[in-house]
Design a protein around this motif. Structure first.
Motif, PDB file in Angstrom:
ATOM      1  N   MET A  91    -100.981 -14.633  -9.338  1.00 18.21           N
ATOM      2  CA  MET A  91    -100.038 -14.844 -10.437  1.00 18.21           C
ATOM      3  C   MET A  91     -99.906 -13.585 -11.274  1.00 18.21           C
ATOM      4  SD  MET A  91     -98.042 -17.108 -11.728  1.00 18.21           S
ATOM      5  CE  MET A  91     -97.203 -17.580 -13.234  1.00 18.21           C
ATOM      6  N   THR A  92    -101.037 -12.921 -11.541  1.00 17.49           N
ATOM      7  CA  THR A  92    -100.993 -11.655 -12.263  1.00 17.49           C
ATOM      8  C   THR A  92    -100.182 -10.630 -11.483  1.00 17.49           C
ATOM      9  OG1 THR A  92    -103.186 -12.122 -13.171  1.00 17.49           O
ATOM     10  CG2 THR A  92    -102.412  -9.862 -13.325  1.00 17.49           C
ATOM     11  N   ALA A  93    -100.335 -10.635 -10.163  1.00 16.18           N
ATOM     12  CA  ALA A  93     -99.599  -9.693  -9.325  1.00 16.18           C
ATOM     13  C   ALA A  93     -98.099  -9.903  -9.424  1.00 16.18           C
ATOM     14  CB  ALA A  93    -100.051  -9.835  -7.871  1.00 16.18           C
ATOM     15  N   ILE A  94     -97.647 -11.155  -9.550  1.00 16.16           N
ATOM     16  CA  ILE A  94     -96.216 -11.447  -9.605  1.00 16.16           C
ATOM     17  C   ILE A  94     -95.558 -10.736 -10.775  1.00 16.16           C
ATOM     18  CG2 ILE A  94     -94.537 -13.276 -10.082  1.00 16.16           C
ATOM     19  CD1 ILE A  94     -96.237 -15.141  -8.380  1.00 16.16           C
ATOM     20  N   PHE A  95     -96.242 -10.702 -11.931  1.00 17.08           N
ATOM     21  CA  PHE A  95     -95.661 -10.056 -13.103  1.00 17.08           C
ATOM     22  C   PHE A  95     -95.386  -8.577 -12.827  1.00 17.08           C
ATOM     23  CE2 PHE A  95     -98.462 -13.276 -15.518  1.00 17.08           C
ATOM     24  CZ  PHE A  95     -97.491 -14.250 -15.395  1.00 17.08           C
ATOM     25  N   THR A  96     -96.355  -7.902 -12.187  1.00 17.07           N
ATOM     26  CA  THR A  96     -96.172  -6.490 -11.870  1.00 17.07           C
ATOM     27  C   THR A  96     -95.151  -6.302 -10.754  1.00 17.07           C
ATOM     28  OG1 THR A  96     -98.474  -6.078 -12.504  1.00 17.07           O
ATOM     29  CG2 THR A  96     -97.380  -4.382 -11.198  1.00 17.07           C
ATOM     30  N   MET A  97     -95.160  -7.184  -9.769  1.00 14.08           N
ATOM     31  CA  MET A  97     -94.199  -7.101  -8.673  1.00 14.08           C
ATOM     32  C   MET A  97     -92.768  -7.184  -9.182  1.00 14.08           C
ATOM     33  SD  MET A  97     -96.224  -9.595  -5.995  1.00 14.08           S
ATOM     34  CE  MET A  97     -94.832  -9.819  -4.869  1.00 14.08           C
ATOM     35  N   ALA A  98     -92.532  -8.074 -10.153  1.00 12.69           N
ATOM     36  CA  ALA A  98     -91.184  -8.240 -10.682  1.00 12.69           C
ATOM     37  C   ALA A  98     -90.684  -6.957 -11.340  1.00 12.69           C
ATOM     38  CB  ALA A  98     -91.155  -9.394 -11.683  1.00 12.69           C
ATOM     39  N   ALA A  99     -91.564  -6.274 -12.085  1.00  6.37           N
ATOM     40  CA  ALA A  99     -91.174  -5.003 -12.709  1.00  6.37           C
ATOM     41  C   ALA A  99     -91.004  -3.910 -11.666  1.00  6.37           C
ATOM     42  CB  ALA A  99     -92.209  -4.598 -13.751  1.00  6.37           C
ATOM     43  N   ASP A 100     -91.900  -3.870 -10.673  1.00  9.59           N
ATOM     44  CA  ASP A 100     -91.799  -2.863  -9.622  1.00  9.59           C
ATOM     45  C   ASP A 100     -90.517  -3.022  -8.815  1.00  9.59           C
ATOM     46  OD1 ASP A 100     -94.178  -1.730 -10.337  1.00  9.59           O
ATOM     47  OD2 ASP A 100     -95.360  -2.645  -8.734  1.00  9.59           O
ATOM     48  N   ALA A 101     -90.061  -4.263  -8.653  1.00  7.20           N
ATOM     49  CA  ALA A 101     -88.836  -4.500  -7.895  1.00  7.20           C
ATOM     50  C   ALA A 101     -87.630  -3.864  -8.571  1.00  7.20           C
ATOM     51  CB  ALA A 101     -88.611  -6.003  -7.728  1.00  7.20           C
ATOM     52  N   VAL A 102     -87.681  -3.708  -9.899  1.00  3.49           N
ATOM     53  CA  VAL A 102     -86.590  -3.043 -10.612  1.00  3.49           C
ATOM     54  C   VAL A 102     -86.564  -1.563 -10.253  1.00  3.49           C
ATOM     55  CG1 VAL A 102     -85.693  -2.427 -12.888  1.00  3.49           C
ATOM     56  CG2 VAL A 102     -86.642  -4.709 -12.500  1.00  3.49           C
ATOM     57  N   ASP A 103     -87.742  -0.929 -10.224  1.00  8.14           N
ATOM     58  CA  ASP A 103     -87.800   0.478  -9.816  1.00  8.14           C
ATOM     59  C   ASP A 103     -87.337   0.649  -8.367  1.00  8.14           C
ATOM     60  OD1 ASP A 103     -88.716   1.282 -12.254  1.00  8.14           O
ATOM     61  OD2 ASP A 103     -90.817   1.400 -11.674  1.00  8.14           O
ATOM     62  N   TYR A 104     -87.768  -0.256  -7.510  1.00  7.37           N
ATOM     63  CA  TYR A 104     -87.369  -0.189  -6.097  1.00  7.37           C
ATOM     64  C   TYR A 104     -85.857  -0.327  -5.978  1.00  7.37           C
ATOM     65  CZ  TYR A 104     -88.025  -0.954  -1.052  1.00  7.37           C
ATOM     66  OH  TYR A 104     -88.014  -0.834   0.323  1.00  7.37           O
ATOM     67  N   HIS A 105     -85.291  -1.182  -6.826  1.00  4.73           N
ATOM     68  CA  HIS A 105     -83.837  -1.381  -6.816  1.00  4.73           C
ATOM     69  C   HIS A 105     -83.117  -0.108  -7.236  1.00  4.73           C
ATOM     70  CE1 HIS A 105     -80.481  -4.228  -6.670  1.00  4.73           C
ATOM     71  NE2 HIS A 105     -79.973  -3.600  -7.716  1.00  4.73           N
ATOM     72  N   GLU A 106     -83.627   0.541  -8.277  1.00  2.00           N
ATOM     73  CA  GLU A 106     -82.994   1.795  -8.721  1.00  2.00           C
ATOM     74  C   GLU A 106     -83.134   2.871  -7.656  1.00  2.00           C
ATOM     75  OE1 GLU A 106     -82.926   4.812 -12.582  1.00  2.00           O
ATOM     76  OE2 GLU A 106     -84.626   3.453 -12.287  1.00  2.00           O
ATOM     77  N   TRP A 107     -84.262   2.905  -6.985  1.00  4.88           N
ATOM     78  CA  TRP A 107     -84.502   3.883  -5.920  1.00  4.88           C
ATOM     79  C   TRP A 107     -83.502   3.694  -4.779  1.00  4.88           C
ATOM     80  CZ3 TRP A 107     -87.989   3.356  -1.275  1.00  4.88           C
ATOM     81  CH2 TRP A 107     -88.277   4.613  -0.690  1.00  4.88           C
ATOM     82  N   LEU A 108     -83.214   2.435  -4.456  1.00  7.77           N
ATOM     83  CA  LEU A 108     -82.291   2.136  -3.354  1.00  7.77           C
ATOM     84  C   LEU A 108     -80.828   2.295  -3.737  1.00  7.77           C
ATOM     85  CD1 LEU A 108     -83.875  -1.097  -1.787  1.00  7.77           C
ATOM     86  CD2 LEU A 108     -83.938   1.213  -0.842  1.00  7.77           C
ATOM     87  N   THR A 109     -80.478   1.857  -4.944  1.00  4.40           N
ATOM     88  CA  THR A 109     -79.063   1.724  -5.293  1.00  4.40           C
ATOM     89  C   THR A 109     -78.608   2.615  -6.428  1.00  4.40           C
ATOM     90  OG1 THR A 109     -79.370  -0.024  -6.939  1.00  4.40           O
ATOM     91  CG2 THR A 109     -79.231  -0.707  -4.629  1.00  4.40           C
ATOM     92  N   GLY A 110     -79.554   3.135  -7.208  1.00  6.31           N
ATOM     93  CA  GLY A 110     -79.183   3.929  -8.361  1.00  6.31           C
ATOM     94  C   GLY A 110     -78.941   3.115  -9.615  1.00  6.31           C
ATOM     95  N   THR A 111     -79.108   1.804  -9.544  1.00  8.92           N
ATOM     96  CA  THR A 111     -78.914   0.932 -10.705  1.00  8.92           C
ATOM     97  C   THR A 111     -80.136   0.051 -10.885  1.00  8.92           C
ATOM     98  OG1 THR A 111     -77.517  -0.789 -11.656  1.00  8.92           O
ATOM     99  CG2 THR A 111     -77.757  -0.806  -9.290  1.00  8.92           C
TER     100      THR A 111
END
Length: 462
Positions: free
Chosen positions: A356-376
């Motif tokens: 559950m603790t990991a999910i909180f960090t995963m959700a934020a990391d997914a935003v960085d991954y999204h910017e890395w892939l798409t620029g947004t």
């Protein structure tokens, strides 16, 4: 791995720090306040998840199967609301930022609806059921206007991975305290305040929780600041943004893993009171089993940063889930030994809480991954998707237990052996099966070892 190029109708202007902020590092007060924000969201929602099924069936005297449909339809509708709120957050412009206005203006109506949800009216079954549909559905809608902006706030506060892990831990601590308070204190408060009248006791207990929630939400508004966000141009097409979100592997893994986590969570907390009373014949265990389901986040929040720093998110979560499955499989043989049962259950709860603790960090990391892939970045949209997963998971989990009780012919005035067997199977079988699926999903987590590279490439690009 190569970086994908964003299409013109998805790519907004680059993310930038807020004009009045000079540092990416967070103050201790911000971390504490962010954790209290999760306490605010979790206190009411855990009370709802743990006791509303009991309240509807045993206090409002509504049929279990009808309650199952109520939970399912209302939560699935709320899940759709989440996406709309996420898109709204991405387009919000105010002097308080993008997320903080929602904490300010939604807090009081949400707290009022919490009290109304834990009340019932006199009248026919149809009238009581209609009242439940209205209050529960409105509560869920207002919760979307809190939970989605709250999740979107973390990646706006900092890009520093260490600070995000600490925010995730602070959030886990807030969740843990809210679970402990909601699950351990609700029934004692109902008895104390109601004087034997559960209908009055639930309403007054909800009033206390509402006051605490309001104070914590206002604290979140005043002390947490936004530093990074995208400028989403007006008129930006929605479908390409949604398509890019679904194509984000980190987000998709987080969404599926989180959905399964809350499916398990919904099943367990909904059936625990029935399990303790009807199977274990020990109602006093409710005050231990329910807080342990997620209250052990308080301990895992301190353990998780050290574990995941050494193992990574993928290996750490898989190892914790495997151990949790093994312990759950051993629990049925220990039902006659309450102390040993509880001790082993607490160990499993601590291990599972790491995920559950990991999910909180995963959700934020997914935003960085999204910017890395798409620029947004699209923090609002991506966060709404994660909030949607919690709604879907909780809806299905609670509805499953309600339908199982209905099919088994559960009657609080005359519980049959068949109903007890259904409760017992649900308590063990659903969590084990769901954890197996979570392991399979976690195998595809892409971010371990990539944080430095992603941060550097985003910085170079912007």
């Amino acid at each position: 791995m190569t970086t994908a190029t964003a299409t013109a109708d998805v790519m907004p202007a680059r993310a930038a720090p807020a004009a009045n902020t000079s540092s990416d590092r967070l103050r201790p007060l911000e971390k504490v306040s962010y954790g209290l924000g999760d306490f605010a969201c979790g206190l009411s929602w855990n009370a709802v998840g743990a006791f509303l099924l009991y309240f509807y069936t045993n206090v409002a005297l509504l049929p279990a199967a009808a309650v199952g449909t109520l939970f399912l339809l209302s939560r699935l509708f709320d899940a759709g609301v989440d996406l709309g709120v996420g898109l709204l957050v991405d387009r919000t412009r105010s002097r308080w930022g993008r997320t903080r206005p929602y904490f300010l203006f939604t807090a009081l109506p949400f707290c009022i609806l919490l009290v109304l949800t834990f009340t019932t009216i006199d009248g026919s079954v149809g009238a009581r059921l209609a009242y439940a549909y209205v209050t529960f559905s409105l509560l869920g809608i207002l919760y979307s206007f809190l939970a989605v902006p709250f999740s979107a706030l973390m990646p706006m506060m900092t890009r520093h991975h260490g600070d995000r892990m600490q925010l995730g831990s602070a959030r886990a601590i807030g969740t843990s305290i809210s679970v402990i308070l909601a699950t351990a204190a609700t029934m004692p408060l109902v008895g104390l305040l109601g004087g034997g009248n559960e209908r009055l006791g639930f309403a007054l207990a909800a009033g206390i929780f509402a006051a605490l929630t309001l104070a914590a939400l206002l604290n979140l508004f005043f002390n947490c600041k936004e530093r990074y966000h995208d400028e989403v141009p007006r008129g930006t097409a929605i479908w390409p943004q949604v398509r890019a979100m679904v194509g984000n592997r980190a987000w998709l893994v987080t969404f599926l893993f989180c959905t399964l986590n809350f499916l398990r969570f919904g099943c367990v907390i909904s059936v625990t009171a029935f399990f303790a009373i009807e199977v274990m014949k020990a109602p006093w265990m409710i005050g231990i089993l329910l807080p342990a389901v997620s209250g052990t986040l308080l301990l895992s929040a301190f353990i998780a940063p050290f574990v995941f720093k050494r193992t990574g998110i993928r290996k750490g979560c898989i190892g914790a889930l495997l151990a949790g499955i093994a312990i759950h499989a051993a629990l049925p043989a220990l039902e006659g030994q309450h102390v040993l049962f509880l001790g082993l259950f607490l160990v499993a709860a601590i291990l599972i809480s790491l995920t559950m603790t990991a999910i909180f960090t995963m959700a934020a990391d997914a935003v960085d991954y999204h910017e890395w892939l798409t620029g947004t970045r699209n923090e609002g949209l991506l966060s709404s998707g994660i909030s949607l997963s919690t709604k879907i998971g909780m809806a299905l989990g609670t509805a499953i237990i309600a339908y199982v009780l209905g099919i088994a012919g559960y009657d609080p005035k005359a519980v049959t052996d068949g109903a007890r067997a259904a409760i017992r199977w649900s308590y063990y079988g659903w969590p084990i099966g769901i954890m197996v699926l979570q392991i399979a999903i976690m195998m595809f987590w892409p971010m371990d070892g990539l944080h430095g590279r992603i941060r550097d490439e985003i910085s170079a690009r912007t």
